[in-house]
Design an enzyme around this catalytic site. Sequence first.
Site: not given
Length: 415
Positions: A34, A396
């Site tokens: 990330r 998600g």
Amino acid sequence: MTIDKFNFAGKKAIVRVDFNVPLNEEGKITDDTRIRGALPTLKKILADGGALIIMSHMGKPKGKVNAKYSLSQIVDAVAAALGTPVQFAPDCAKAQEAAAALKPGEVLLLENLRFYPEEEGKPVGIEKEDPAYEDAKKAMKASQKEFAKTLASYADCYVMDAFGTAHRKHASTAVIADYFDADHKMLGYLMEKEVQAVDNVLKDIKRPFTAIMGGSKVSSKIEIIENLLSKVDNLIIAGGMTYTFTKAMGGKIGISICEDDKLDLALDLIKKAKEKGVNLVLAVDAKIADAFSNDANTQFCAVDEIPDGWEGLDIGPKTEEIFANVIKESKTILWNGPTGVFEFENFTHGSRTVGEAIVEATKNGAFSLVGGGDSVACVNKFGLASGVSYVSTGGGALLEAIEGKVLPGIAAINE
Ligand code: AMP
């Protein structure tokens, strides 16, 4: 505005990134995907001669200060990745002075946004059933706006590059955009890339399309599983979810993880899959353990004949073969969630096999998309990242985008 066109020279940019990276017990980053993902945006701003204010959440501190989730732990890693010193603001809502003092080329990282309940905007300490809940919600929405306004006041422009949280309408991912005009807010490069990858899948789905859904709980993935049923040809259910399905069908699961209140739901999904002609692929055997530990005694058994006192912590060899065969014949593949407790070395085999099958299918022309912190950690751990078509930083968010939902983080910029 698009980031490519914007000149950040002399400007202060506040950038929402997703630095919710996994840390080990010593607070060391175990997977920096990330951070690396956000670098193109951050570097462009610095290269232009802008000053950088970076904000993120980490974990689920639920609106309270919690040292375990402090972003101070990643300052050095961010500085190393950027190749420049990074200042730290220990209170994200009181960083006015530090932000004002920033000079072009300088970087300020704000403390975890979720130390404030305003970030998520959910009222704390009050249940939904409470008659005062609606008022508390209204009050929280108002203070969420104030919080977002404070963050916005630090900078001249706003860049949204946190794909991992773009499906949340939080202060820093969406509400803040209200305080910038259309020429001073934009998506970052990572967001652009992620959106493109999803488009690649949805525009022209090459079939068979197989989704592999793993992870711990049905409850957190139920909606996406239902929605995927109208898109995929094969739906592989793996990980801890397996045992809710097995129990629902009358199997013996020992002390395996199970959501007893979701048994009907599992049966309903099986029925819906049948109705829609989706091949729902469930595990047939498991690697079981007599304790939730890497050092536990283990054996293989049928998934519905797990002895008392034992629990399934990974799929067994027969299931590996079944899953791998389905995957290898697929032309579009989406992987979210490990097949077992891959954090324990002795229970990584199933996830590794699934990862390798995806790589093989990709070599044969499939488009493969891997998303979700744990599955990304898996492909990295097994050195397979370069063998898949796209590794998403979103879990998600990726799934919601695949469902075709408009993500609030994107809507807030484009509105
Ligand atoms: P999720 O956050 O829902 O994607 O779940 C990921 C987590 O599921 C990982 O930490 C795994 O250790 C866990 N998990 C996968 N399989 C099992 C299992 N059979 N029993 C318990 N936890 C599991």
